[in-house]
Design a protein around this motif. Structure first.
Motif, short mmCIF file in Angstrom:
data_model
loop_
_atom_site.label_atom_id
_atom_site.label_comp_id
_atom_site.label_asym_id
_atom_site.label_seq_id
_atom_site.Cartn_x
_atom_site.Cartn_y
_atom_site.Cartn_z
N GLU A 82 -13.49 46.79 47.77
CA GLU A 82 -14.78 46.64 47.09
C GLU A 82 -14.68 46.78 45.57
N ALA A 83 -13.55 47.26 45.07
CA ALA A 83 -13.37 47.51 43.64
C ALA A 83 -12.87 46.24 42.94
N SER A 84 -13.79 45.31 42.72
CA SER A 84 -13.42 44.04 42.09
C SER A 84 -13.65 44.05 40.58
N CYS A 85 -14.06 45.18 40.04
CA CYS A 85 -14.21 45.36 38.60
C CYS A 85 -13.21 46.40 38.13
N ALA A 86 -12.75 46.24 36.90
CA ALA A 86 -11.78 47.21 36.36
C ALA A 86 -11.96 47.31 34.86
N ALA A 87 -11.36 48.34 34.32
CA ALA A 87 -11.30 48.51 32.86
C ALA A 87 -9.96 49.14 32.51
N LEU A 88 -9.38 48.63 31.45
CA LEU A 88 -8.19 49.23 30.86
C LEU A 88 -8.63 49.77 29.51
N ILE A 89 -8.43 51.08 29.30
CA ILE A 89 -8.83 51.72 28.05
C ILE A 89 -7.58 52.33 27.41
N PRO A 90 -6.94 51.60 26.49
CA PRO A 90 -5.84 52.18 25.71
C PRO A 90 -6.41 53.06 24.59
N ILE A 91 -5.81 54.25 24.42
CA ILE A 91 -6.29 55.22 23.43
C ILE A 91 -5.11 55.79 22.66
N MET A 120 -15.49 63.99 37.06
CA MET A 120 -15.73 64.33 38.47
C MET A 120 -17.11 63.87 38.95
N GLN A 121 -18.06 63.76 38.03
CA GLN A 121 -19.41 63.32 38.42
C GLN A 121 -19.42 61.89 38.94
N TYR A 122 -18.39 61.11 38.61
CA TYR A 122 -18.37 59.69 38.94
C TYR A 122 -17.38 59.36 40.06
N LEU A 123 -16.82 60.38 40.69
CA LEU A 123 -15.93 60.18 41.83
C LEU A 123 -16.75 60.31 43.11
N PRO A 124 -16.43 59.57 44.12
CA PRO A 124 -15.33 58.64 44.30
C PRO A 124 -15.64 57.19 43.90
N ALA A 125 -16.80 56.93 43.29
CA ALA A 125 -17.17 55.55 42.97
C ALA A 125 -16.18 54.89 42.02
N ILE A 126 -15.66 55.66 41.09
CA ILE A 126 -14.75 55.11 40.09
C ILE A 126 -13.37 55.75 40.27
N ALA A 127 -12.39 54.93 40.58
CA ALA A 127 -11.01 55.40 40.72
C ALA A 127 -10.31 55.23 39.37
N TRP A 147 -6.52 53.31 33.48
CA TRP A 147 -6.92 52.19 34.32
C TRP A 147 -8.01 52.68 35.28
N PHE A 148 -9.14 51.98 35.30
CA PHE A 148 -10.27 52.32 36.16
C PHE A 148 -10.57 51.14 37.07
N GLU A 149 -10.97 51.43 38.32
CA GLU A 149 -11.43 50.40 39.25
C GLU A 149 -12.73 50.86 39.89
N PHE A 150 -13.65 49.90 40.09
CA PHE A 150 -14.96 50.23 40.66
C PHE A 150 -15.61 48.96 41.21
N ALA A 151 -16.57 49.15 42.09
CA ALA A 151 -17.33 48.03 42.63
C ALA A 151 -18.35 47.58 41.58
N PRO A 152 -18.78 46.31 41.64
CA PRO A 152 -19.73 45.81 40.64
C PRO A 152 -21.00 46.67 40.50
N GLU A 153 -21.49 47.19 41.61
CA GLU A 153 -22.72 48.00 41.54
C GLU A 153 -22.51 49.34 40.82
N HIS A 154 -21.26 49.72 40.58
CA HIS A 154 -20.97 50.98 39.87
C HIS A 154 -20.65 50.78 38.39
N GLU A 155 -20.79 49.55 37.90
CA GLU A 155 -20.53 49.32 36.47
C GLU A 155 -21.48 50.14 35.57
N PRO A 156 -22.78 50.27 35.91
CA PRO A 156 -23.63 51.14 35.08
C PRO A 156 -23.15 52.60 35.06
N ASP A 157 -22.60 53.07 36.18
CA ASP A 157 -22.04 54.42 36.22
C ASP A 157 -20.84 54.51 35.28
#
Length: 185
Positions: A82-91, A120-127, A147-157
Protein backbone atom coordinates in the motif's frame (compact mmCIF):
# COMPACT_ATOMS: atom_id res chain seq x y z
CA UNK A 1 23.30 -11.23 3.95
CA UNK A 2 21.32 -7.97 4.16
CA UNK A 3 23.00 -5.04 2.43
CA UNK A 4 23.91 -2.02 4.52
CA UNK A 5 25.14 0.25 1.72
CA UNK A 6 22.62 1.85 -0.61
CA UNK A 7 22.90 4.20 -3.56
CA UNK A 8 20.01 6.49 -4.44
CA UNK A 9 20.39 7.21 -8.15
CA UNK A 10 18.42 9.98 -9.84
CA UNK A 11 18.16 9.89 -13.62
CA UNK A 12 15.86 8.77 -16.43
CA UNK A 13 15.37 5.22 -15.16
CA UNK A 14 14.31 3.72 -11.87
CA UNK A 15 11.44 2.16 -10.02
CA UNK A 16 10.19 5.44 -8.46
CA UNK A 17 8.95 8.50 -10.38
CA UNK A 18 10.07 11.82 -8.94
CA UNK A 19 7.15 14.24 -8.60
CA UNK A 20 8.98 16.95 -6.63
CA UNK A 21 12.65 17.82 -6.12
CA UNK A 22 12.74 20.83 -3.80
CA UNK A 23 15.73 22.49 -2.17
CA UNK A 24 14.47 23.40 1.32
CA UNK A 25 17.83 24.93 2.22
CA UNK A 26 21.20 25.04 0.52
CA UNK A 27 22.25 24.06 -2.95
CA UNK A 28 19.70 22.03 -4.97
CA UNK A 29 20.28 18.64 -6.55
CA UNK A 30 20.15 18.31 -10.31
CA UNK A 31 16.92 17.43 -12.02
CA UNK A 32 15.95 13.79 -12.48
CA UNK A 33 12.76 12.08 -13.63
CA UNK A 34 13.14 8.79 -11.75
CA UNK A 35 14.93 7.27 -8.77
CA UNK A 36 16.45 3.86 -8.31
CA UNK A 37 17.72 2.43 -5.02
CA UNK A 38 20.66 0.12 -5.46
CA UNK A 39 21.96 -2.06 -2.62
CA UNK A 40 25.66 -1.79 -3.34
CA UNK A 41 28.83 0.15 -2.72
CA UNK A 42 29.81 0.94 -6.28
CA UNK A 43 27.59 2.74 -8.74
CA UNK A 44 28.01 1.49 -12.27
CA UNK A 45 27.87 4.27 -14.86
CA UNK A 46 24.32 4.56 -16.14
CA UNK A 47 23.03 6.28 -19.21
CA UNK A 48 21.51 9.68 -18.35
CA UNK A 49 22.32 9.49 -14.63
CA UNK A 50 21.67 12.86 -12.99
CA UNK A 51 23.05 12.30 -9.48
CA UNK A 52 23.83 9.58 -6.97
CA UNK A 53 23.80 9.68 -3.17
CA UNK A 54 25.27 6.94 -0.97
CA UNK A 55 24.33 5.97 2.55
CA UNK A 56 24.97 3.22 5.03
CA UNK A 57 22.44 1.79 7.47
CA UNK A 58 23.86 1.63 10.96
CA UNK A 59 22.96 1.28 14.59
CA UNK A 60 20.41 3.69 16.03
CA UNK A 61 22.01 6.78 17.52
CA UNK A 62 20.59 9.26 20.03
CA UNK A 63 18.08 6.72 21.39
CA UNK A 64 17.70 5.03 24.75
CA UNK A 65 17.03 1.29 25.05
CA UNK A 66 13.38 1.99 25.89
CA UNK A 67 12.98 4.23 22.81
CA UNK A 68 14.65 1.65 20.58
CA UNK A 69 12.43 -1.16 21.87
CA UNK A 70 9.32 0.96 21.29
CA UNK A 71 10.47 1.84 17.77
CA UNK A 72 11.13 -1.82 16.93
CA UNK A 73 7.67 -2.75 18.20
CA UNK A 74 5.80 -0.30 15.94
CA UNK A 75 8.12 0.47 12.98
CA UNK A 76 6.72 -1.18 9.83
CA UNK A 77 8.87 -2.77 7.17
CA UNK A 78 9.63 -0.98 3.95
CA UNK A 79 8.12 -2.28 0.74
CA UNK A 80 4.51 -2.62 1.92
CA UNK A 81 2.16 -2.96 -1.06
CA UNK A 82 0.00 0.00 0.00
CA UNK A 83 3.02 2.32 0.35
CA UNK A 84 3.10 3.71 -3.19
CA UNK A 85 4.35 7.14 -2.06
CA UNK A 86 7.84 7.89 -0.81
CA UNK A 87 10.17 10.70 0.11
CA UNK A 88 13.92 10.92 0.15
CA UNK A 89 15.18 13.68 2.46
CA UNK A 90 18.95 14.25 2.25
CA UNK A 91 20.21 16.45 5.12
CA UNK A 92 23.52 18.04 6.04
CA UNK A 93 24.05 19.60 9.47
CA UNK A 94 26.45 22.45 10.08
CA UNK A 95 29.85 22.44 11.79
CA UNK A 96 28.36 23.66 15.09
CA UNK A 97 26.30 20.44 15.31
CA UNK A 98 29.31 18.22 14.72
CA UNK A 99 31.47 20.20 17.18
CA UNK A 100 29.17 19.08 20.01
CA UNK A 101 29.61 15.86 21.94
CA UNK A 102 27.20 12.95 21.46
CA UNK A 103 25.34 13.76 24.70
CA UNK A 104 24.99 17.44 23.71
CA UNK A 105 23.52 16.42 20.35
CA UNK A 106 21.20 13.91 22.08
CA UNK A 107 19.97 16.69 24.37
CA UNK A 108 19.00 18.85 21.41
CA UNK A 109 17.74 15.90 19.32
CA UNK A 110 15.37 14.41 21.87
CA UNK A 111 15.16 16.25 25.19
CA UNK A 112 14.56 19.64 23.55
CA UNK A 113 13.41 18.87 19.99
CA UNK A 114 11.56 15.59 20.72
CA UNK A 115 12.61 14.09 17.36
CA UNK A 116 11.77 10.50 18.32
CA UNK A 117 8.51 11.43 20.03
CA UNK A 118 7.38 13.39 17.00
CA UNK A 119 8.22 10.51 14.66
CA UNK A 120 6.49 7.91 16.84
CA UNK A 121 3.18 9.76 16.42
CA UNK A 122 3.17 8.81 12.73
CA UNK A 123 3.96 5.10 13.07
CA UNK A 124 3.01 2.65 11.66
CA UNK A 125 1.52 4.73 8.80
CA UNK A 126 4.91 6.06 7.75
CA UNK A 127 7.86 3.68 7.50
CA UNK A 128 11.40 5.05 7.45
CA UNK A 129 15.02 4.04 7.18
CA UNK A 130 17.96 6.28 8.01
CA UNK A 131 21.19 6.07 6.01
CA UNK A 132 24.39 7.61 7.33
CA UNK A 133 26.68 9.30 4.80
CA UNK A 134 29.17 11.07 7.03
CA UNK A 135 30.97 7.83 7.93
CA UNK A 136 31.64 6.96 4.26
CA UNK A 137 33.97 9.81 3.34
CA UNK A 138 34.51 13.52 3.69
CA UNK A 139 33.28 13.97 0.12
CA UNK A 140 29.64 13.01 0.65
CA UNK A 141 27.32 15.99 0.08
CA UNK A 142 24.98 15.02 2.95
CA UNK A 143 25.25 13.61 6.46
CA UNK A 144 21.99 11.64 6.35
CA UNK A 145 19.59 10.24 3.78
CA UNK A 146 16.19 9.44 5.22
CA UNK A 147 13.88 7.27 3.15
CA UNK A 148 10.14 7.31 3.96
CA UNK A 149 7.32 5.19 2.52
CA UNK A 150 3.58 5.68 3.03
CA UNK A 151 0.20 5.13 1.40
CA UNK A 152 -1.29 8.05 -0.57
CA UNK A 153 -3.90 8.72 2.13
CA UNK A 154 -1.07 9.31 4.64
CA UNK A 155 0.65 12.07 2.66
CA UNK A 156 -1.01 14.79 4.82
CA UNK A 157 0.39 12.99 7.90
CA UNK A 158 3.83 13.03 6.30
CA UNK A 159 3.48 16.77 5.63
CA UNK A 160 2.63 17.32 9.32
CA UNK A 161 5.61 15.18 10.38
CA UNK A 162 8.00 17.27 8.27
CA UNK A 163 6.53 20.55 9.50
CA UNK A 164 6.84 19.46 13.14
CA UNK A 165 10.46 18.36 12.75
CA UNK A 166 11.45 21.49 10.81
CA UNK A 167 10.03 23.67 13.61
CA UNK A 168 12.42 22.22 16.22
CA UNK A 169 15.69 23.55 17.59
CA UNK A 170 17.46 20.61 15.94
CA UNK A 171 16.59 21.97 12.49
CA UNK A 172 18.46 25.23 13.20
CA UNK A 173 21.61 23.13 12.65
CA UNK A 174 20.55 21.97 9.16
CA UNK A 175 22.34 23.90 6.43
CA UNK A 176 21.29 21.76 3.46
CA UNK A 177 18.05 19.85 2.98
CA UNK A 178 16.40 18.49 -0.15
CA UNK A 179 12.86 17.12 -0.28
CA UNK A 180 12.30 14.57 -3.03
CA UNK A 181 8.76 13.20 -3.33
CA UNK A 182 8.13 10.05 -5.32
CA UNK A 183 5.40 7.70 -6.45
CA UNK A 184 5.58 4.10 -7.48
CA UNK A 185 4.17 3.49 -10.93
Amino acid sequence: MTPRMFSFVGGNTGRWRIVRNLSVSGMPLGEAARLDILPNTEIKPQLAMGWALRGLTSNERYVTREEKNHLLAVQPDLGRSEASCAALIPIRKNAAWWAMTQDERRSIFEERSHHNRIGMQYLPAIARRLHHCRDLSGNEPFDFLTWFEFAPEHEPDFDRLLAALRATEEWSYVDREIEIRLILD
